[in-house]
Write an enzyme that holds these catalytic residues in place. Structure first.
Site, short mmCIF file in Angstrom:
data_model
loop_
_atom_site.label_atom_id
_atom_site.label_comp_id
_atom_site.label_asym_id
_atom_site.label_seq_id
_atom_site.Cartn_x
_atom_site.Cartn_y
_atom_site.Cartn_z
N GLY A 159 0.88 -1.24 0.05
CA GLY A 159 0.04 0.46 0.03
C GLY A 159 1.20 1.49 -0.18
O GLY A 159 2.23 1.04 -0.39
N ARG A 181 -1.69 -8.23 -2.85
CA ARG A 181 -2.89 -8.93 -3.53
C ARG A 181 -3.01 -8.67 -4.66
O ARG A 181 -3.09 -9.68 -5.37
CB ARG A 181 -4.20 -8.34 -2.85
CG ARG A 181 -4.39 -9.10 -1.33
CD ARG A 181 -5.55 -8.83 -1.00
NE ARG A 181 -5.75 -7.43 -0.71
CZ ARG A 181 -6.12 -6.12 -0.38
NH1 ARG A 181 -7.41 -6.44 -0.07
NH2 ARG A 181 -6.18 -4.74 0.13
N ILE A 240 6.20 -3.49 10.94
CA ILE A 240 5.74 -1.83 11.54
C ILE A 240 4.14 -2.19 11.33
O ILE A 240 3.71 -1.19 11.19
CB ILE A 240 6.61 -1.24 10.63
CG1 ILE A 240 6.58 -1.05 9.71
CG2 ILE A 240 8.28 -0.61 11.44
CD1 ILE A 240 5.99 -1.11 8.60
N ARG A 242 1.45 -4.72 12.29
CA ARG A 242 0.66 -5.23 13.40
C ARG A 242 0.96 -6.48 14.27
O ARG A 242 1.64 -7.52 13.42
CB ARG A 242 -1.00 -5.52 12.99
CG ARG A 242 -2.11 -4.61 12.74
CD ARG A 242 -2.43 -3.98 13.98
NE ARG A 242 -3.12 -3.03 14.36
CZ ARG A 242 -2.81 -1.14 13.34
NH1 ARG A 242 -1.47 -1.17 13.64
NH2 ARG A 242 -3.38 -0.31 13.09
N GLU A 271 -0.11 -6.75 22.84
CA GLU A 271 0.95 -5.73 23.00
C GLU A 271 0.28 -5.26 24.13
O GLU A 271 -1.61 -4.99 23.63
CB GLU A 271 1.60 -4.94 22.17
CG GLU A 271 0.54 -4.11 20.89
CD GLU A 271 0.74 -3.35 19.66
OE1 GLU A 271 2.36 -4.22 18.78
OE2 GLU A 271 0.57 -2.15 19.44
N HIS A 289 5.83 0.42 19.39
CA HIS A 289 4.12 0.81 18.73
C HIS A 289 5.12 2.63 18.25
O HIS A 289 3.42 2.75 18.74
CB HIS A 289 2.75 0.09 19.19
CG HIS A 289 1.99 0.60 18.18
ND1 HIS A 289 1.16 -0.95 17.83
CD2 HIS A 289 1.67 1.09 16.52
CE1 HIS A 289 0.33 -0.55 16.65
NE2 HIS A 289 0.79 0.28 16.09
N ILE A 290 5.97 2.40 17.70
CA ILE A 290 5.80 4.50 18.00
C ILE A 290 6.28 4.53 16.43
O ILE A 290 6.62 5.82 16.17
CB ILE A 290 6.85 4.64 18.71
CG1 ILE A 290 8.07 4.39 18.40
CG2 ILE A 290 6.53 4.54 20.49
CD1 ILE A 290 9.68 4.04 19.21
C1 8YV Z 1 -0.91 4.07 15.52
C2 8YV Z 1 -0.67 2.59 13.73
O1 8YV Z 1 -2.32 4.02 15.98
O2 8YV Z 1 -2.16 4.18 12.13
C3 8YV Z 1 -2.04 2.56 12.60
O3 8YV Z 1 -2.89 2.22 12.37
O4 8YV Z 1 -0.46 0.93 14.00
C4 8YV Z 1 0.48 3.66 14.07
O5 8YV Z 1 -0.46 4.99 13.85
C5 8YV Z 1 -0.27 4.61 17.08
O6 8YV Z 1 1.18 4.10 16.99
C6 8YV Z 1 -1.30 4.87 17.79
O7 8YV Z 1 -1.03 3.24 18.70
#
Ligand code: 8YV
Length: 339
Positions: A159, A181, A240, A242, A271, A289-290
């Site tokens: 994407g 896909r 990065i 999920r 998490e 998750h940053i």
């Molecule tokens: C988180 C993310 O939202 O946008 C997403 O899908 O995984 C990240 O941007 C952000 O880290 C807050 O948890």
């Protein structure tokens, strides 16, 4: 004077974004970040017209049952696997996310993890901070990592974020292969310098494999023991996307047993808990998750969530036109009910 609509903000946010919301709403903002039980979330949502929620807030049919008041749920993230959008639609609640604004920052961060994992930045820093450099007999052939430049970058999920990661590879003189896909349109493929391959080929070819898939039931453990076994032992894996896309227990075993060189992980199954097998390893770079957390991007995400709430509830310059709805048909149903 009629009472202002009530908005619950589930995560601590930038004060200026809260101030914008306060112009229109009675804002109840959480001061600390913490996971909530389904019953607590249900109760918080029961008394408000809109909510700005985060990924740990799982909004589904049970959470919405009996809620007559809620009209908008704005998610602080592009991914929205915490929201059951069908259930929200059935309940007449507009859902929104924060697409686009985070693409480049998340792509930067994928590279940060890739480079850090490949060149052992985390382990080297821990060693230095522990005072082990002075007086050590460091050898010329210690701390050897894996090169990034000139190697093959694999991207699973192509994407907008995957494309932004791919475009950066030109500066590192890398070959880019991807699996998705569907095939990208030819001009996009050219801009990314990327070639579509099958998933087995991707696993076999990648020196650095970055995962950028959305989380769906079908993508659970897209990288598990069988997939890890197809990768090069010298490869570096970056997640990065999920937690749950990777089988963290299988990954920890592969890293421990030298079947994979290193990993950079920003997301984890379950998490904020992290698999103890990963915590025990030195060849993995871990972060909480940053990936989207740059000053500008997090501010943009918060403002978009606020814009969705403000516009959906009929306020501000864009009244009636929330910028990034996930189920816009809900608003037609609202309009039909009013008419
Ligand atoms: C988180 C993310 O939202 O946008 C997403 O899908 O995984 C990240 O941007 C952000 O880290 C807050 O948890």
């Amino acid at each position: 004077m009629t009472a202002k609509p009530k908005v619950w903000v589930a995560r601590p946010l930038f004060p200026d974004v809260l101030a914008r919301l306060t112009e229109y709403f009675d804002v109840q903002a959480e001061a600390v970040e913490r996971p909530r039980s389904p019953s607590e979330l249900k109760e918080r949502l029961a008394g408000v017209d809109a909510a700005i929620v985060g990924l740990t807030d799982k909004v589904d049919a049970a959470t919405l049952a009996g809620n007559q008041r809620l009209r908008v749920v704005a998610n602080l993230g592009v991914g929205f696997n915490n929201l059951d959008v069908d259930a929200l639609t059935r309940a007449g609640v507009l859902a929104s996310n924060t697409p686009e604004v985070l693409n480049e920052s998340v792509a930067d961060y994928a590279w940060a993890l890739m480079l850090a994992a490949a060149r052992r930045v985390g382990a080297a820093e821990r060693w230095l901070r522990a005072g082990q450099w002075a007086g050590s007999q460091m050898r010329f052939d210690d701390w050897l990592g894996v090169d990034v430049h000139g190697r093959t970058l694999g991207i699973l999920g192509m994407g907008r974020i995957g494309q932004a990661i791919a475009r950066r590879a030109a500066g590192f003189d890398m070959k880019v292969v991807y699996h998705n896909r569907s095939r990208l349109a030819e001009p996009l493929e050219r801009a990314c310098g990327a070639t579509l391959v099958s998933k087995p080929e991707l696993l076999r070819l990648a020196d650095h494999l970055v995962l950028v898939l959305p989380y769906t039931a079908a993508n659970r453990h897209a990288i598990g023991a069988p997939e890890l076994a197809q990768m090069k032992p010298s490869a570096v894996l970056v997640n990065i996307a999920r937690g749950g896309i990777v089988d963290d227990a299988a990954l920890a075993a592969a890293l421990r047993e030298g079947r994979l060189a290193a990993a950079g992980l920003d997301v984890f199954e379950g998490e904020p808990a992290v698999h103890p097998g990963l915590l025990a390893l030195d060849n993995v770079v871990l972060s909480p998750h940053i990936a989207s957390a740059s000053e500008d991007t997090r501010r943009d995400m918060a403002n978009i969530a606020a814009d969705n709430v403000i516009a959906a509830l009929g306020f501000g310059e864009a009244a009636g036109k929330p910028p990034t709805p996930l189920n816009p048909a809900v608003m037609d149903a609202w309009a039909a009910r009013k008419a």
